[in-house]
Design a protein around this motif. Sequence first.
Motif, PDB file in Angstrom:
ATOM      1  N   ALA A 131       0.757  -1.376  -0.100  1.00 20.11           N
ATOM      2  CA  ALA A 131      -0.018   0.027  -0.120  1.00 20.11           C
ATOM      3  C   ALA A 131       1.407   1.639   0.121  1.00 20.11           C
ATOM      4  CB  ALA A 131      -1.083  -0.293   1.376  1.00 20.11           C
ATOM      5  N   GLY A 132       1.424   1.373   0.334  1.00 20.28           N
ATOM      6  CA  GLY A 132       2.573   2.051   0.642  1.00 20.28           C
ATOM      7  C   GLY A 132       3.273   2.396  -0.680  1.00 20.28           C
ATOM      8  N   SER A 133       3.542   1.571  -1.136  1.00 19.74           N
ATOM      9  CA  SER A 133       4.710   1.722  -2.102  1.00 19.74           C
ATOM     10  C   SER A 133       3.574   2.306  -3.638  1.00 19.74           C
ATOM     11  CB  SER A 133       5.081   0.271  -2.578  1.00 19.74           C
ATOM     12  OG  SER A 133       4.137  -0.858  -2.904  1.00 19.74           O
ATOM     13  N   VAL A 134       2.388   2.040  -3.577  1.00 27.04           N
ATOM     14  CA  VAL A 134       1.276   3.192  -4.743  1.00 27.04           C
ATOM     15  C   VAL A 134       0.790   4.104  -3.888  1.00 27.04           C
ATOM     16  CG1 VAL A 134       1.139   0.394  -5.716  1.00 27.04           C
ATOM     17  CG2 VAL A 134      -0.648   1.535  -3.843  1.00 27.04           C
ATOM     18  N   ALA A 135       0.835   5.049  -2.707  1.00 23.31           N
ATOM     19  CA  ALA A 135      -0.027   5.585  -2.576  1.00 23.31           C
ATOM     20  C   ALA A 135       0.467   6.713  -3.538  1.00 23.31           C
ATOM     21  CB  ALA A 135       1.236   6.010  -0.525  1.00 23.31           C
ATOM     22  N   HIS A 136       1.834   6.359  -4.148  1.00 23.54           N
ATOM     23  CA  HIS A 136       1.555   8.123  -5.095  1.00 23.54           C
ATOM     24  C   HIS A 136       0.281   8.219  -6.290  1.00 23.54           C
ATOM     25  CE1 HIS A 136       4.607   5.263  -6.678  1.00 23.54           C
ATOM     26  NE2 HIS A 136       4.337   5.565  -8.027  1.00 23.54           N
ATOM     27  N   LEU A 137       0.261   6.795  -6.116  1.00 24.64           N
ATOM     28  CA  LEU A 137      -0.802   6.897  -7.725  1.00 24.64           C
ATOM     29  C   LEU A 137      -1.957   7.955  -7.529  1.00 24.64           C
ATOM     30  CD1 LEU A 137       0.097   2.856  -8.976  1.00 24.64           C
ATOM     31  CD2 LEU A 137       0.160   5.080 -10.231  1.00 24.64           C
ATOM     32  N   VAL A 145      -7.671   0.169  -4.297  1.00 29.29           N
ATOM     33  CA  VAL A 145      -7.586  -0.888  -5.811  1.00 29.29           C
ATOM     34  C   VAL A 145      -5.992  -0.601  -6.647  1.00 29.29           C
ATOM     35  CG1 VAL A 145      -8.154  -0.267  -8.498  1.00 29.29           C
ATOM     36  CG2 VAL A 145      -9.998   0.476  -6.839  1.00 29.29           C
ATOM     37  N   ALA A 146      -4.880   0.323  -6.379  1.00 30.57           N
ATOM     38  CA  ALA A 146      -3.597   0.267  -6.230  1.00 30.57           C
ATOM     39  C   ALA A 146      -3.795  -0.710  -5.598  1.00 30.57           C
ATOM     40  CB  ALA A 146      -3.205   0.819  -6.849  1.00 30.57           C
ATOM     41  N   THR A 147      -3.532  -0.932  -4.503  1.00 27.85           N
ATOM     42  CA  THR A 147      -2.771  -2.079  -3.329  1.00 27.85           C
ATOM     43  C   THR A 147      -3.177  -3.770  -3.631  1.00 27.85           C
ATOM     44  OG1 THR A 147      -2.558  -0.358  -1.277  1.00 27.85           O
ATOM     45  CG2 THR A 147      -2.940  -2.789  -0.932  1.00 27.85           C
ATOM     46  N   THR A 148      -4.351  -2.975  -4.026  1.00 32.61           N
ATOM     47  CA  THR A 148      -5.224  -4.829  -4.471  1.00 32.61           C
ATOM     48  C   THR A 148      -4.388  -5.644  -5.541  1.00 32.61           C
ATOM     49  OG1 THR A 148      -7.473  -4.344  -3.305  1.00 32.61           O
ATOM     50  CG2 THR A 148      -7.514  -6.748  -5.157  1.00 32.61           C
ATOM     51  N   CYS A 149      -4.351  -4.891  -6.238  1.00 32.27           N
ATOM     52  CA  CYS A 149      -4.653  -4.663  -8.259  1.00 32.27           C
ATOM     53  C   CYS A 149      -2.499  -5.467  -7.899  1.00 32.27           C
ATOM     54  CB  CYS A 149      -4.206  -4.502  -9.227  1.00 32.27           C
ATOM     55  SG  CYS A 149      -6.134  -3.819  -9.629  1.00 32.27           S
ATOM     56  N   LYS A 150      -1.507  -4.711  -6.984  1.00 33.28           N
ATOM     57  CA  LYS A 150      -0.352  -4.552  -7.421  1.00 33.28           C
ATOM     58  C   LYS A 150       0.275  -5.998  -6.252  1.00 33.28           C
ATOM     59  CE  LYS A 150       4.248  -2.928  -6.172  1.00 33.28           C
ATOM     60  NZ  LYS A 150       5.064  -1.766  -5.690  1.00 33.28           N
ATOM     61  N   PHE A 151      -1.180  -6.176  -5.084  1.00 33.24           N
ATOM     62  CA  PHE A 151      -0.587  -7.806  -4.225  1.00 33.24           C
ATOM     63  C   PHE A 151      -0.931  -8.797  -5.114  1.00 33.24           C
ATOM     64  CE2 PHE A 151      -2.528 -10.753  -1.281  1.00 33.24           C
ATOM     65  CZ  PHE A 151      -1.051 -10.436  -0.951  1.00 33.24           C
ATOM     66  N   LEU A 152      -1.777  -8.308  -5.479  1.00 33.39           N
ATOM     67  CA  LEU A 152      -2.562  -9.911  -6.562  1.00 33.39           C
ATOM     68  C   LEU A 152      -1.469 -10.008  -7.573  1.00 33.39           C
ATOM     69  CD1 LEU A 152      -6.981  -9.252  -6.342  1.00 33.39           C
ATOM     70  CD2 LEU A 152      -5.332 -10.963  -5.236  1.00 33.39           C
ATOM     71  N   PHE A 153      -1.442  -9.169  -8.234  1.00 32.92           N
ATOM     72  CA  PHE A 153      -0.465  -9.293  -9.249  1.00 32.92           C
ATOM     73  C   PHE A 153       1.248 -10.031  -9.078  1.00 32.92           C
ATOM     74  CE2 PHE A 153      -1.720  -5.384 -12.048  1.00 32.92           C
ATOM     75  CZ  PHE A 153      -3.345  -6.736 -12.612  1.00 32.92           C
ATOM     76  N   MET A 154       1.556  -9.639  -8.232  1.00 28.63           N
ATOM     77  CA  MET A 154       2.444 -10.213  -7.193  1.00 28.63           C
ATOM     78  C   MET A 154       2.484 -11.457  -7.125  1.00 28.63           C
ATOM     79  SD  MET A 154       4.037  -6.665  -4.560  1.00 28.63           S
ATOM     80  CE  MET A 154       5.259  -8.135  -3.780  1.00 28.63           C
ATOM     81  N   GLN A 155       1.586 -11.709  -7.242  1.00 29.31           N
ATOM     82  CA  GLN A 155       1.767 -13.594  -6.550  1.00 29.31           C
ATOM     83  C   GLN A 155       1.930 -14.089  -7.938  1.00 29.31           C
ATOM     84  OE1 GLN A 155       0.685 -14.068  -3.858  1.00 29.31           O
ATOM     85  NE2 GLN A 155       0.286 -11.977  -3.973  1.00 29.31           N
ATOM     86  N   GLN A 156       2.375 -13.255  -9.438  1.00 30.90           N
ATOM     87  CA  GLN A 156       2.865 -13.796 -10.414  1.00 30.90           C
ATOM     88  C   GLN A 156       4.200 -13.985 -10.846  1.00 30.90           C
ATOM     89  OE1 GLN A 156      -0.824 -12.921 -13.338  1.00 30.90           O
ATOM     90  NE2 GLN A 156      -1.388 -14.550 -13.334  1.00 30.90           N
ATOM     91  N   SER A 157       4.443 -12.637 -10.241  1.00 33.80           N
ATOM     92  CA  SER A 157       5.520 -11.670 -10.746  1.00 33.80           C
ATOM     93  C   SER A 157       6.063 -10.546  -9.935  1.00 33.80           C
ATOM     94  CB  SER A 157       6.000 -11.857 -12.195  1.00 33.80           C
ATOM     95  OG  SER A 157       7.042 -10.983 -12.657  1.00 33.80           O
ATOM     96  N   LYS A 158       7.072 -10.720  -9.093  1.00 35.11           N
ATOM     97  CA  LYS A 158       6.904  -9.496  -8.445  1.00 35.11           C
ATOM     98  C   LYS A 158       7.777  -8.300  -9.140  1.00 35.11           C
ATOM     99  CE  LYS A 158       8.591  -8.291  -3.565  1.00 35.11           C
ATOM    100  NZ  LYS A 158       9.381  -9.440  -2.477  1.00 35.11           N
ATOM    101  N   LYS A 159       8.698  -8.734  -9.846  1.00 41.16           N
ATOM    102  CA  LYS A 159       9.197  -8.349 -10.999  1.00 41.16           C
ATOM    103  C   LYS A 159       8.421  -7.729 -12.011  1.00 41.16           C
ATOM    104  CE  LYS A 159      13.407  -7.991 -13.748  1.00 41.16           C
ATOM    105  NZ  LYS A 159      15.274  -8.803 -15.021  1.00 41.16           N
ATOM    106  N   LYS A 160       7.411  -8.121 -12.385  1.00 40.83           N
ATOM    107  CA  LYS A 160       6.547  -8.236 -13.737  1.00 40.83           C
ATOM    108  C   LYS A 160       6.198  -6.910 -12.323  1.00 40.83           C
ATOM    109  CE  LYS A 160       6.900  -9.619 -17.974  1.00 40.83           C
ATOM    110  NZ  LYS A 160       6.808  -8.907 -18.997  1.00 40.83           N
ATOM    111  N   ALA A 161       5.033  -7.159 -11.263  1.00 40.33           N
ATOM    112  CA  ALA A 161       4.256  -5.923 -10.878  1.00 40.33           C
ATOM    113  C   ALA A 161       4.913  -5.123 -10.777  1.00 40.33           C
ATOM    114  CB  ALA A 161       3.601  -6.736  -9.836  1.00 40.33           C
ATOM    115  N   GLN A 162       6.342  -4.992 -10.260  1.00 40.35           N
ATOM    116  CA  GLN A 162       6.776  -3.308  -9.942  1.00 40.35           C
ATOM    117  C   GLN A 162       7.558  -3.009 -11.004  1.00 40.35           C
ATOM    118  OE1 GLN A 162       7.642  -2.259  -6.539  1.00 40.35           O
ATOM    119  NE2 GLN A 162       7.786  -0.523  -7.575  1.00 40.35           N
ATOM    120  N   GLU A 163       7.560  -3.129 -12.276  1.00 35.87           N
ATOM    121  CA  GLU A 163       7.505  -2.858 -13.710  1.00 35.87           C
ATOM    122  C   GLU A 163       6.470  -2.568 -14.288  1.00 35.87           C
ATOM    123  OE1 GLU A 163       9.183  -3.577 -18.059  1.00 35.87           O
ATOM    124  OE2 GLU A 163       9.305  -5.376 -16.791  1.00 35.87           O
ATOM    125  N   PHE A 164       5.219  -2.662 -14.066  1.00 37.41           N
ATOM    126  CA  PHE A 164       4.156  -2.457 -14.130  1.00 37.41           C
ATOM    127  C   PHE A 164       3.537  -1.407 -13.786  1.00 37.41           C
ATOM    128  CE2 PHE A 164      -0.865  -2.235 -13.830  1.00 37.41           C
ATOM    129  CZ  PHE A 164      -0.412  -2.833 -15.630  1.00 37.41           C
TER     130      PHE A 164
END
Length: 267
Positions: A131-137, A145-164
């Motif tokens: 949540a802290g990492s996406v607060a700027h969005l 919404v940003a926290t939910t999506c990033k957290f769920l995407f990290m289940q597939q790829s932490k690196k890809k989610a960060q880049e996204f």
Amino acid sequence: RDRIVTRYARDMKNGKWQQNGQSIVFDSKSGLLDGQHRLRACVVAGVPFTSVVVRGISEDAMITMDTGKPRLAGDMLRIRFGTVNYYAVASALTLIFYHKYAGGMDHRNISPSHQEIEDMYAEYPEIDDVAGSVAHLTPLISPAVATTCKFLFMQQSKKKAQEFFDRLTDGANLEADSPILMLRNRLMQFRAREKRDNVRIFSGAGSSRIMAIALIIKAWNAFRTDKKLKSLSWKIGNAFPMIGTEGDTCISDTTAATPLKSAKATA
């Protein structure tokens, strides 16, 4: 009201219901003044619970009951765990609860109890950092919404989610057919409309929030598989996109969903 009864009943059935000093209240004629939901939940759950019972209260006193401000799940996280981004985390955990247990993000028929939110936070404590990492969005999309999506995407790829989310933030080096650029432009358009017309579109709750999540998931699915898009759209009533679906196809997430695990374990 039925959602409250269902929520209480789940806690009772799962052995999570706690006696907190709140009483079942009867008037001088044995009429029930307070405790209707708890008693109905007891019947639904089919298990007993312990409670203080108060009798002989004036019937007129009913108008003074349940008039205080309810303690929100975010308040509970802040008090109990010292969660920094407590409101965003509580809202995100609620959406993840829908994704995990209700077969989708539509919350009309079920809602998590505070105990269920607490249990999920204990299982996924790293979500506060997410949540802290996406607060700027926030200028683009709500923190929940940003926290939910990033957290769920990290289940597939932490690196890809960060880049996204990095590219969604800065828009750097994105080609015209990039799904991230299309998503970014779409979100910016809706934010501009919100300010112009003084309405809440993607920053609010309900169907608009579901639409935002659907668009983000579709953009993520395309980005993760290196697919270019001609357009990015989704309408209420369409099949909801499943996280991890190849390309741009929409599949109802009532039939399958990305299994949750600790985001720390995913590379």
